[in-house]
Design a protein around this motif. Structure first.
Motif, PDB file in Angstrom:
ATOM      1  N   TRP A 138       0.996  -1.155   0.089  1.00  0.00           N
ATOM      2  CA  TRP A 138      -0.108  -0.002  -0.133  1.00  0.00           C
ATOM      3  C   TRP A 138       0.947   1.306  -0.032  1.00  0.00           C
ATOM      4  N   LEU A 139       1.840   1.193   0.643  1.00  0.00           N
ATOM      5  CA  LEU A 139       2.810   2.246   0.661  1.00  0.00           C
ATOM      6  C   LEU A 139       3.766   2.263  -0.504  1.00  0.00           C
ATOM      7  N   GLY A 140       3.982   1.115  -1.388  1.00  0.00           N
ATOM      8  CA  GLY A 140       4.570   1.071  -2.552  1.00  0.00           C
ATOM      9  C   GLY A 140       3.734   2.115  -3.569  1.00  0.00           C
ATOM     10  N   ARG A 141       2.552   1.751  -3.580  1.00  0.00           N
ATOM     11  CA  ARG A 141       1.509   2.243  -4.369  1.00  0.00           C
ATOM     12  C   ARG A 141       1.402   3.646  -4.318  1.00  0.00           C
ATOM     13  N   TYR A 142       1.398   3.883  -2.891  1.00  0.00           N
ATOM     14  CA  TYR A 142       1.487   5.531  -2.693  1.00  0.00           C
ATOM     15  C   TYR A 142       2.739   5.945  -3.051  1.00  0.00           C
ATOM     16  N   ALA A 163       5.071  -3.930   1.964  1.00  0.00           N
ATOM     17  CA  ALA A 163       4.364  -2.666   2.141  1.00  0.00           C
ATOM     18  C   ALA A 163       5.096  -1.676   1.429  1.00  0.00           C
ATOM     19  N   MET A 164       6.185  -1.564   1.496  1.00  0.00           N
ATOM     20  CA  MET A 164       6.904  -0.548   0.844  1.00  0.00           C
ATOM     21  C   MET A 164       7.437  -0.618  -0.706  1.00  0.00           C
ATOM     22  N   LYS A 165       6.942  -1.640  -1.297  1.00  0.00           N
ATOM     23  CA  LYS A 165       7.193  -1.937  -2.574  1.00  0.00           C
ATOM     24  C   LYS A 165       6.280  -1.473  -3.512  1.00  0.00           C
ATOM     25  N   GLY A 166       6.630  -0.699  -4.385  1.00  0.00           N
ATOM     26  CA  GLY A 166       5.636  -0.185  -5.561  1.00  0.00           C
ATOM     27  C   GLY A 166       6.165  -0.861  -7.054  1.00  0.00           C
ATOM     28  N   GLN A 167       5.288  -0.449  -7.968  1.00  0.00           N
ATOM     29  CA  GLN A 167       5.789  -1.223  -9.302  1.00  0.00           C
ATOM     30  C   GLN A 167       6.916  -0.315  -9.982  1.00  0.00           C
ATOM     31  N   GLU A 168       6.700   0.687  -9.853  1.00  0.00           N
ATOM     32  CA  GLU A 168       7.899   1.762 -10.202  1.00  0.00           C
ATOM     33  C   GLU A 168       8.763   2.133  -9.170  1.00  0.00           C
ATOM     34  N   GLN A 169       8.123   2.603  -8.033  1.00  0.00           N
ATOM     35  CA  GLN A 169       9.071   3.304  -7.015  1.00  0.00           C
ATOM     36  C   GLN A 169       8.878   2.416  -5.691  1.00  0.00           C
ATOM     37  N   SER A 170       9.988   1.925  -5.013  1.00  0.00           N
ATOM     38  CA  SER A 170      10.070   1.274  -3.959  1.00  0.00           C
ATOM     39  C   SER A 170      10.797   2.261  -3.135  1.00  0.00           C
ATOM     40  N   GLY A 171      10.669   1.855  -1.669  1.00  0.00           N
ATOM     41  CA  GLY A 171      11.232   2.495  -0.725  1.00  0.00           C
ATOM     42  C   GLY A 171      12.744   2.020  -0.464  1.00  0.00           C
TER      43      GLY A 171
END
Lengths: 394, 445
Positions: A138-142, A163-171
């Motif tokens: 959810w935070l990754g998508r944020y 939680a911190m993993k997005g598709q394009e941008q992760s923490g």
């Protein structure tokens, strides 16, 4: 005008804030976080903390009947009204609650609960339904829709949570800013440029590589700025929070921080184990808040504490508890609605599902409000649907 | 098509894990090179001696004993994990190992708590890795591991559990929202009701909890059982397409070319799900050779190919465990039934930093170059974790350069065509190798 608007108007919003000329950075970003309204600090209690022995419903029938060995006597509890009381080791949290800074949200969970640690944690991390598998958090998508740099989401820990993993941008996950900087900075790495190729995967790797280098440098530079002499309670967990506080005090442009405290899988001899863990939790969080208060930064900070599931109402044969469903969650913030601080009375020990208190509040309702009120973004875009509004911030 | 040496490096990297220059035979055609790899592929189970287990005895044990047993069991699974890695690295039947790894991600099942199920399922995947997908699907569906994992035992006539039915369609065969409805899932669950295993793990159907009523599945009505459903699913060409697409993304590239995918699915379907036929077609296609460097190595591929390149004796179990954990790819412990998402999801800032250091950590005790700070990744230096990592044995560099005497060292080790690096590295020396294994380009295969 917030930072994003400013950048848009001046036409310099680009792929990374690293590109912004230094005179602008100095002028625009030195005061405080401008990316969002507040910073969000997520604290994960791993292993399924027993919520019923955290905020204890001592006044409800069924508590002592089912927990004759591990139930905490009413005298020991730090009372909040005539039905509930905090675990004796959570004096700091109790105090925050008394001051109207901490909301207790009871009976938090999701439909069709899964009692497996790893599946349940996935569900909390991805904010998915229980029969759905998502690969982003959810935070990754944020971060996907609002961030351009890995340092905009920092996890203090060895591995980046889903939680911190997005598709394009992760923490970014690190245990120590200097060590992380040393890892990725060397003459050799500095010389590796950014090749122009048609290979999408290679371009992606170099994008992450350069972002990592820039982020590691930025985080370490910020970290170096601040010599934080504060003494923290709470052992290693306290030190993790101290790193977060040190970064926050440095004016780092990071809206999301994440850290965990593990060991809550208390199947055997729970009272001892939980007390020990609560000393760390209570000590760490109390020191953290005191530390931020010194610089008047608590007003810009939201802290949330969660665990993947609660425990069964009835204790097991080894003075422990087994995996349950609904649980308690805490939100700490200066701007909480006073009526929301009283949410704790939503618990029912009579109405059980497979021996567990049922969930009444979808955990995603809490996420929704934090996204909207703390990070000030379109929560529906991140979560994919709309949930009930709890009115934590009114 | 007459292969170049670079084509062959690519073929061996993908079909196996790695081959040294001197071990590669230049052939007249790609066909020959591919056939050569498929020849002599012998299936060898992971050779682990598990103590006999008496389920009856187990029932009578006290809670404390059971807890101890679970701990011992997890220990066995960890040892099996280590053995499998070792086998991947040392076994010269790289293709079977690679395919087994692929199926392990496809029929993802978490078995870290039970070594018996771990070996059972791995053996099914391995035996059928290059055989018939039909046999593989039947084998997995009837395995105690999957029956337990997807709650088939809880799927009873009066209390259906749709977990298996749903994943069977969505993940294992047809693909998400393809040719089936929610109603089909419910009906399929009924068809599988009563599927279970006995205490020894043998599959059986319990008649008393099997729903004998009529079911309507994919528009057909009849008193179907689970095997009927498997046949209906296999009849649907979309199953071949779904599997082919997964194979394509694992062995060719992330970005799927529809024409090439359809070609592959056709071969698969027409051969009646012969996995070897599909894989041979893939490796013999010209388009396969255009995919060089377009896949991000999975952590297991990364470790195993490193191991093969430098002929490492795989080190301490603790090391391989820690690396799998840090890099997010623990065998027998997929994140969920959908398996590891793979591709770009293998990489984030922290994991890339570790992977860039890992090459030099493995072959040079953590020093990328003398001029660099000897500080290692914080994930490795922090006191707690230092205990986990025992460094790898030293590489026999003479042997390495001997085996790759006439190779272009860049082409041999790196699959990207990054012009910045390409021109830089031709020299056979340790420094070159250390640099190359520390590049983002080295993450690709």
């Amino acid at each position: 005008m917030n930072r994003r608007e400013f950048l848009k108007r001046t036409g310099i919003i680009t792929a990374g804030t690293i590109m912004i000329p230094s005179f602008l950075r100095a002028n625009m970003f030195s005061a405080k976080l401008m990316l969002s309204k507040k910073r969000l600090v997520v604290i994960q209690l791993s292993g399924g903390n027993d919520g019923l022995n955290t905020v204890v419903p001592y006044g409800l029938d069924g508590y002592y009947n089912n927990r004759s060995g591990i139930g905490i006597s009413a005298e020991e509890l730090l009372k909040i009204g005539d039905q509930f009381g905090f675990h004796p080791k959570l004096a700091g949290l109790h105090d925050l609650h008394e001051k109207g800074l901490l909301a207790i949200i009871n009976s938090v969970g999701y439909p069709n609960p899964n009692r497996s640690h790893f599946r349940s944690m996935d569900i909390w991390h991805t904010a998915s339904d229980s029969n759905e598998y998502k690969t982003t958090g959810w935070l990754g998508r944020y971060m996907d829709s609002n961030c351009h740099n890995a340092y905009e989401g920092i996890e203090i820990g060895g591995q980046l949570s889903l939680a911190m993993k997005g598709q394009e941008q992760s923490g970014i996950a690190l245990t120590n800013p200097k060590a992380f900087y040393d890892t990725i900075h060397s003459d050799f790495f500095n010389e590796l440029g950014d090749p122009v190729t048609e290979n999408g995967e290679l371009n992606y790797l170099y994008k992450v590589f350069n972002d990592t280098k820039n982020s590691a440098k930025y985080i370490f530079d910020q970290y170096k700025l601040k010599n934080n002499p504060a003494l923290y309670q709470g052992a290693q967990f306290g030190q993790q929070l101290k790193q977060i506080a040190t970064l926050i005090k440095s004016d780092i442009q990071t809206p999301v921080f994440y850290t965990s405290l593990g060991g809550f899988d208390t199947h055997v001899n729970q009272p001892f184990a939980q007390s020990r863990l609560f000393e760390q939790l209570n000590g760490g969080v109390t020191s953290f808040i005191e530390d931020l208060e010194k610089d008047d930064l608590m007003k810009d900070t939201t802290i949330v504490i969660f665990s993947e599931f609660g425990r069964r109402l009835k204790q097991n044969a080894s003075r422990g508890t087994d995996h349950g469903a609904a649980n308690v969650m805490f939100v700490i913030d200066k701007d909480l609605e006073s009526s929301a601080i009283k949410q704790y009375n939503q618990i029912d020990l009579e109405d059980l599902q497979d021996g567990d208190p049922k969930f009444k509040v979808d955990f995603r309702s809490v996420y929704q409000e934090m996204l909207a009120k703390t990070l000030e973004v379109d929560a529906e875009k991140v979560l994919g649907k709309k949930f009930n509004n709890l009115g934590l911030w009114g | 098509m007459k292969p170049t040496i670079s084509h062959l490096y690519h073929l061996h990297a993908r079909a196996e894990f790695f081959a040294h220059h001197n071990d590669i035979k230049l052939t007249y055609s790609i066909e020959q090179a591919v056939d050569q790899i498929f020849k002599n592929q012998k299936v060898e189970d992971i050779d682990y001696n598990l103590p006999r287990w008496d389920p009856e005895q187990n029932k009578k044990q006290s809670d404390k004993k059971k807890k101890e047993m679970r701990k011992t069991w997890r220990g066995h699974v960890r040892a099996i994990n280590h053995l499998w890695l070792k086998q991947m690295m040392e076994n010269d039947k790289g293709l079977v190992e690679k395919m087994t790894l692929f199926w392990h991600g496809h029929f993802a099942c978490r078995t870290v708590d039970n070594p018996y199920l771990t070996l059972e399922l791995n053996s099914i995947l391995r035996k059928n890795a290059l055989g018939s997908f039909r046999d593989l699907l039947y084998g997995v569906s009837k395995s105690a591991a999957m029956i337990g994992y997807l709650h088939l035992r809880q799927n009873k006539k009066d209390q259906p559990n749709e977990d298996f039915a749903r994943e069977l369609c969505e993940l294992f065969t047809l693909g998400r929202d393809v040719d089936y409805t929610e109603k089909d899932v419910t009906e399929i669950a009924r068809a599988f009701s009563g599927w279970t295993t006995d205490l020894k793990g043998n599959w059986l159907v319990r008649p008393r909890i099997h729903d004998e009523g009529e079911k309507t599945i994919f528009g057909k009505t009849g008193n179907y059982g689970g095997e009927d459903v498997l046949e209906m699913i296999l009849e649907n060409k979309n199953t071949a397409k779904h599997i082919a697409a997964k194979v394509y993304r694992f062995f060719v590239q992330e970005l799927v070319n529809e024409d090439h995918l359809n070609e592959l699915a056709d071969v698969f379907y027409k051969s009646n799900y012969d996995i070897t036929a599909m894989m041979k077609h893939l490796f013999k296609s010209e388009w396969f050779y255009q995919s060089k460097g377009k896949i991000i190595k999975s952590p297991i591929e990364f470790m195993v190919s490193m191991g093969k390149m430098f002929e490492l004796k795989y080190p301490e179990q603790k090391t391989t465990e820690a690396l799998q954990r840090y890099l997010g790819h623990v065998l027998f412990d997929p994140p969920n039934v959908a398996g590891w998402p793979g591709g770009r999801q293998w990489i984030d800032a922290s994991r890339l930093a570790l992977r860039l250091r890992l090459g030099s950590l493995i072959i040079n005790k953590g020093y990328v170059m003398d001029e660099l700070s000897p500080e290692l990744d914080e994930m490795i230096t922090s006191k707690q974790k230092k205990k986990d990592i025992k460094f790898f044995e030293e590489v026999d560099w003479n042997k390495f350069f001997d085996k790759n005497k006439d190779a272009n060292i860049f082409d041999l080790l790196v699959r990207s065509d990054n012009p910045d690096l390409h021109s830089k590295y031709k020299v056979h020396e340790m420094k070159t190798v250390l640099h190359l294994v520390s590049t983002p380009d080295f993450q690709l295969t």
